[in-house]
Scaffold this motif. Sequence first.
Motif, short mmCIF file in Angstrom:
data_model
loop_
_atom_site.label_atom_id
_atom_site.label_comp_id
_atom_site.label_asym_id
_atom_site.label_seq_id
_atom_site.Cartn_x
_atom_site.Cartn_y
_atom_site.Cartn_z
N LEU A 104 -1.80 1.59 -7.00
CA LEU A 104 -3.05 2.40 -6.99
C LEU A 104 -4.46 1.69 -7.35
CD1 LEU A 104 -1.44 5.98 -7.62
CD2 LEU A 104 -1.87 5.07 -5.43
N PHE A 105 -4.15 1.02 -8.37
CA PHE A 105 -5.68 0.30 -8.80
C PHE A 105 -5.75 -0.52 -7.73
CE2 PHE A 105 -4.11 1.91 -13.02
CZ PHE A 105 -4.83 2.79 -13.70
N PHE A 106 -5.00 -1.21 -7.03
CA PHE A 106 -5.30 -2.47 -6.26
C PHE A 106 -5.77 -1.87 -5.11
CE2 PHE A 106 -3.07 -4.23 -2.53
CZ PHE A 106 -3.80 -5.36 -2.44
N ALA A 124 -7.34 8.26 -4.87
CA ALA A 124 -8.01 8.76 -5.83
C ALA A 124 -7.58 9.73 -6.51
CB ALA A 124 -9.73 8.89 -5.49
N ASP A 125 -7.09 10.90 -5.38
CA ASP A 125 -6.56 12.14 -6.10
C ASP A 125 -5.31 11.86 -7.02
OD1 ASP A 125 -8.59 13.72 -5.06
OD2 ASP A 125 -7.13 14.39 -3.42
N ALA A 126 -4.26 10.85 -6.55
CA ALA A 126 -3.14 10.54 -7.36
C ALA A 126 -3.40 9.98 -8.67
CB ALA A 126 -2.28 9.59 -6.39
N VAL A 127 -4.56 9.07 -8.66
CA VAL A 127 -5.11 8.39 -10.00
C VAL A 127 -5.51 9.56 -10.91
CG1 VAL A 127 -6.48 6.88 -11.15
CG2 VAL A 127 -5.13 6.08 -9.11
N ALA A 128 -6.30 10.53 -10.43
CA ALA A 128 -6.76 11.58 -11.01
C ALA A 128 -5.67 12.43 -11.46
CB ALA A 128 -8.04 12.46 -10.21
N ASP A 129 -4.61 12.79 -10.66
CA ASP A 129 -3.56 13.64 -11.15
C ASP A 129 -3.15 13.07 -12.36
OD1 ASP A 129 -4.54 15.42 -9.40
OD2 ASP A 129 -3.09 14.98 -7.82
N ALA A 130 -2.68 11.52 -12.13
CA ALA A 130 -1.79 10.98 -13.15
C ALA A 130 -2.47 10.99 -14.65
CB ALA A 130 -1.48 9.70 -12.83
N VAL A 131 -3.99 10.67 -14.48
CA VAL A 131 -4.55 10.85 -15.65
C VAL A 131 -4.67 12.20 -16.31
CG1 VAL A 131 -6.98 10.46 -16.55
CG2 VAL A 131 -6.02 8.80 -15.01
N ALA A 132 -4.96 13.17 -15.54
CA ALA A 132 -5.10 14.33 -15.97
C ALA A 132 -3.67 15.07 -16.71
CB ALA A 132 -5.69 15.46 -14.98
N GLY A 133 -2.52 14.56 -16.10
CA GLY A 133 -1.17 14.73 -16.44
C GLY A 133 -0.69 14.00 -17.70
N GLY A 134 -1.46 12.91 -18.00
CA GLY A 134 -1.18 11.83 -19.07
C GLY A 134 0.28 11.31 -18.51
N THR A 135 0.32 11.06 -17.33
CA THR A 135 1.52 9.86 -16.86
C THR A 135 0.92 8.72 -16.51
OG1 THR A 135 1.18 10.80 -14.49
CG2 THR A 135 2.61 12.31 -16.04
N ARG A 136 1.80 7.96 -16.25
CA ARG A 136 1.62 6.42 -16.01
C ARG A 136 0.91 6.54 -14.36
NH1 ARG A 136 4.66 2.60 -13.16
NH2 ARG A 136 4.10 0.46 -14.00
N PHE A 183 1.06 -1.19 0.01
CA PHE A 183 0.02 0.01 -0.01
C PHE A 183 1.12 1.08 -0.08
CE2 PHE A 183 -2.71 -3.40 1.69
CZ PHE A 183 -3.84 -3.22 0.90
N VAL A 184 0.47 2.16 -0.96
CA VAL A 184 1.51 3.07 -1.25
C VAL A 184 1.02 4.67 -1.25
CG1 VAL A 184 3.30 1.85 -2.46
CG2 VAL A 184 1.52 3.05 -3.62
N SER A 228 -6.98 1.15 -4.37
CA SER A 228 -8.09 2.16 -4.53
C SER A 228 -9.41 1.50 -4.20
CB SER A 228 -8.28 2.73 -5.95
OG SER A 228 -8.69 1.57 -6.82
N ASN A 229 -9.60 0.04 -4.11
CA ASN A 229 -10.55 -0.66 -3.47
C ASN A 229 -10.53 -1.14 -2.17
OD1 ASN A 229 -12.68 -2.65 -2.78
ND2 ASN A 229 -12.52 -3.55 -4.78
N PRO A 230 -11.22 -0.43 -1.29
CA PRO A 230 -11.30 -0.71 0.23
C PRO A 230 -11.31 -2.39 0.55
CG PRO A 230 -13.51 0.46 -0.19
CD PRO A 230 -12.66 0.42 -1.61
N ASN A 231 -11.60 -2.99 -0.15
CA ASN A 231 -11.96 -4.39 0.08
C ASN A 231 -10.26 -5.06 0.00
OD1 ASN A 231 -14.73 -4.49 0.20
ND2 ASN A 231 -14.85 -5.41 -1.78
N ALA A 232 -9.34 -4.30 -0.84
CA ALA A 232 -8.00 -4.67 -0.63
C ALA A 232 -7.40 -4.92 0.92
CB ALA A 232 -7.28 -4.02 -1.56
N VAL A 233 -7.67 -3.89 1.47
CA VAL A 233 -6.78 -3.75 2.85
C VAL A 233 -8.01 -4.98 3.99
CG1 VAL A 233 -8.37 -1.54 3.79
CG2 VAL A 233 -5.98 -2.39 4.79
N LEU A 234 -9.20 -4.76 3.53
CA LEU A 234 -9.85 -5.81 4.20
C LEU A 234 -9.59 -7.10 3.94
CD1 LEU A 234 -13.40 -4.04 4.35
CD2 LEU A 234 -11.62 -3.82 5.98
N GLY A 235 -9.12 -7.44 2.99
CA GLY A 235 -8.68 -8.81 2.71
C GLY A 235 -7.20 -9.08 3.31
#
Length: 170
Positions: free
Chosen positions: A90-92, A73-85, A30-31, A94-101
Amino acid sequence: MSATVEAGVVVASAYWPESDVDTVTPVTGFVVSTFNPLVAEVAQRCMSAYGGEIVAERTAIVLASACGDRTSADAVADAVAGGTRVAPLLFFQSNPNAVLGHVAARWGLAGPVVCTSPSGEAMADAIACAELLFAAGEAEAALVITAELADESGGSDRAEAVLVMARERA
Protein backbone atom coordinates in the motif's frame (compact mmCIF):
# COMPACT_ATOMS: atom_id res chain seq x y z
CA MET A 1 -12.11 13.48 -25.99
CA SER A 2 -13.35 16.25 -23.75
CA ALA A 3 -10.53 18.81 -24.12
CA THR A 4 -9.12 20.83 -26.97
CA VAL A 5 -5.51 20.20 -27.88
CA GLU A 6 -3.83 23.30 -29.29
CA ALA A 7 -0.17 22.27 -29.26
CA GLY A 8 -0.65 18.70 -30.40
CA VAL A 9 -2.54 16.16 -32.44
CA VAL A 10 -4.47 13.30 -30.84
CA VAL A 11 -3.32 10.08 -32.54
CA ALA A 12 -5.12 7.53 -30.31
CA SER A 13 -7.65 7.46 -27.51
CA ALA A 14 -9.33 5.02 -25.15
CA TYR A 15 -11.68 5.04 -22.21
CA TRP A 16 -12.99 2.80 -19.47
CA PRO A 17 -15.59 1.43 -19.17
CA GLU A 18 -16.54 0.67 -22.74
CA SER A 19 -19.64 -1.28 -21.66
CA ASP A 20 -21.59 -2.28 -18.56
CA VAL A 21 -19.64 -5.56 -18.36
CA ASP A 22 -16.15 -4.11 -18.97
CA THR A 23 -13.41 -5.43 -16.68
CA VAL A 24 -10.00 -4.20 -15.56
CA THR A 25 -7.03 -6.56 -15.80
CA PRO A 26 -5.27 -6.95 -12.43
CA VAL A 27 -1.66 -5.72 -12.26
CA THR A 28 0.86 -7.71 -10.24
CA GLY A 29 2.05 -5.80 -7.18
CA PHE A 30 -1.05 -3.61 -6.85
CA VAL A 31 -3.54 -4.72 -4.20
CA VAL A 32 -6.85 -3.67 -2.60
CA SER A 33 -7.67 -0.82 -5.01
CA THR A 34 -8.77 -0.71 -8.64
CA PHE A 35 -7.17 2.72 -9.22
CA ASN A 36 -3.75 1.59 -10.44
CA PRO A 37 -5.05 -1.30 -12.60
CA LEU A 38 -7.59 1.18 -14.05
CA VAL A 39 -4.80 3.56 -15.09
CA ALA A 40 -2.78 0.67 -16.55
CA GLU A 41 -5.84 -0.65 -18.43
CA VAL A 42 -6.76 2.62 -20.13
CA ALA A 43 -3.08 3.25 -20.98
CA GLN A 44 -2.87 -0.22 -22.54
CA ARG A 45 -6.01 0.38 -24.59
CA CYS A 46 -4.74 3.73 -25.84
CA MET A 47 -1.26 2.48 -26.72
CA SER A 48 -2.74 -0.60 -28.41
CA ALA A 49 -5.05 1.63 -30.44
CA TYR A 50 -1.92 3.42 -31.67
CA GLY A 51 -0.38 0.10 -32.63
CA GLY A 52 1.79 -0.44 -29.57
CA GLU A 53 4.78 1.30 -31.11
CA ILE A 54 7.08 3.76 -29.39
CA VAL A 55 5.56 7.11 -30.23
CA ALA A 56 8.57 9.38 -29.89
CA GLU A 57 11.97 9.34 -28.21
CA ARG A 58 10.62 11.46 -25.35
CA THR A 59 7.03 10.50 -24.61
CA ALA A 60 5.69 11.98 -21.38
CA ILE A 61 3.00 10.47 -19.22
CA VAL A 62 0.55 12.86 -17.57
CA LEU A 63 -2.02 11.61 -15.05
CA ALA A 64 -4.76 13.85 -13.68
CA SER A 65 -7.09 12.69 -10.93
CA ALA A 66 -9.12 14.88 -8.62
CA CYS A 67 -9.30 12.26 -5.86
CA GLY A 68 -6.55 9.78 -6.72
CA ASP A 69 -6.44 6.37 -5.10
CA ARG A 70 -8.88 6.91 -2.22
CA THR A 71 -9.20 3.16 -1.64
CA SER A 72 -5.50 2.72 -0.79
CA ALA A 73 -5.49 5.91 1.29
CA ASP A 74 -8.52 4.71 3.23
CA ALA A 75 -6.95 1.26 3.79
CA VAL A 76 -3.79 2.87 5.21
CA ALA A 77 -5.82 5.27 7.38
CA ASP A 78 -7.98 2.42 8.71
CA ALA A 79 -4.93 0.31 9.57
CA VAL A 80 -3.23 3.20 11.36
CA ALA A 81 -6.41 4.13 13.24
CA GLY A 82 -6.92 0.51 14.24
CA GLY A 83 -3.30 0.03 15.29
CA THR A 84 -2.76 -2.78 12.79
CA ARG A 85 0.08 -3.42 10.39
CA VAL A 86 -0.14 -1.58 7.06
CA ALA A 87 0.46 -3.82 4.05
CA PRO A 88 3.83 -2.75 2.53
CA LEU A 89 2.42 -2.76 -1.02
CA LEU A 90 0.00 0.00 0.00
CA PHE A 91 2.92 2.37 0.59
CA PHE A 92 4.28 1.57 -2.87
CA GLN A 93 0.99 1.95 -4.67
CA SER A 94 -0.21 5.03 -2.80
CA ASN A 95 2.05 7.14 -5.05
CA PRO A 96 0.51 7.43 -8.54
CA ASN A 97 4.01 7.48 -10.02
CA ALA A 98 4.22 3.76 -9.19
CA VAL A 99 1.65 2.76 -11.79
CA LEU A 100 3.05 5.29 -14.26
CA GLY A 101 6.45 3.61 -13.87
CA HIS A 102 4.74 0.33 -14.74
CA VAL A 103 3.13 1.93 -17.82
CA ALA A 104 6.42 3.53 -18.91
CA ALA A 105 8.28 0.24 -18.60
CA ARG A 106 5.52 -1.72 -20.36
CA TRP A 107 5.44 0.61 -23.38
CA GLY A 108 9.04 1.86 -23.47
CA LEU A 109 8.08 5.46 -22.76
CA ALA A 110 11.07 7.63 -21.86
CA GLY A 111 9.92 11.10 -20.95
CA PRO A 112 8.73 13.17 -18.01
CA VAL A 113 6.10 11.81 -15.63
CA VAL A 114 3.61 14.31 -14.22
CA CYS A 115 0.71 13.70 -11.82
CA THR A 116 -1.81 16.42 -11.03
CA SER A 117 -4.87 16.82 -8.87
CA PRO A 118 -6.95 19.32 -10.83
CA SER A 119 -9.58 21.56 -9.32
CA GLY A 120 -11.42 21.77 -12.64
CA GLU A 121 -11.87 19.44 -15.59
CA ALA A 122 -9.22 16.71 -15.32
CA MET A 123 -8.55 16.14 -19.04
CA ALA A 124 -8.21 19.87 -19.71
CA ASP A 125 -5.68 20.10 -16.87
CA ALA A 126 -3.71 17.11 -18.11
CA ILE A 127 -3.67 18.40 -21.70
CA ALA A 128 -2.44 21.79 -20.44
CA CYS A 129 0.42 20.01 -18.65
CA ALA A 130 1.31 18.10 -21.81
CA GLU A 131 1.28 21.33 -23.83
CA LEU A 132 3.69 22.92 -21.33
CA LEU A 133 6.02 19.96 -21.74
CA PHE A 134 5.86 20.36 -25.53
CA ALA A 135 6.51 24.11 -25.32
CA ALA A 136 9.50 23.56 -23.02
CA GLY A 137 10.96 20.97 -25.37
CA GLU A 138 10.74 18.30 -22.66
CA ALA A 139 8.53 15.92 -24.65
CA GLU A 140 7.62 15.18 -28.24
CA ALA A 141 4.48 13.22 -27.34
CA ALA A 142 2.39 12.55 -24.25
CA LEU A 143 0.18 9.75 -23.00
CA VAL A 144 -2.44 11.77 -21.15
CA ILE A 145 -4.63 9.89 -18.64
CA THR A 146 -7.48 10.80 -16.32
CA ALA A 147 -8.81 8.34 -13.74
CA GLU A 148 -11.41 8.54 -10.99
CA LEU A 149 -12.78 5.88 -8.69
CA ALA A 150 -16.50 5.70 -8.01
CA ASP A 151 -17.51 7.77 -5.02
CA GLU A 152 -19.95 7.07 -2.20
CA SER A 153 -22.83 8.56 -4.21
CA GLY A 154 -22.59 5.77 -6.77
CA GLY A 155 -21.49 5.72 -10.35
CA SER A 156 -18.54 3.67 -11.48
CA ASP A 157 -14.81 3.91 -11.88
CA ARG A 158 -13.89 5.78 -15.05
CA ALA A 159 -10.78 6.63 -17.01
CA GLU A 160 -9.76 8.15 -20.31
CA ALA A 161 -6.46 8.27 -22.17
CA VAL A 162 -5.29 10.13 -25.24
CA LEU A 163 -1.98 9.91 -27.02
CA VAL A 164 -0.93 13.34 -28.22
CA MET A 165 1.92 14.17 -30.60
CA ALA A 166 3.41 17.66 -30.45
CA ARG A 167 2.36 19.55 -33.60
CA GLU A 168 5.97 19.85 -34.73
CA ARG A 169 6.19 16.01 -34.78
CA ALA A 170 2.78 15.27 -36.27
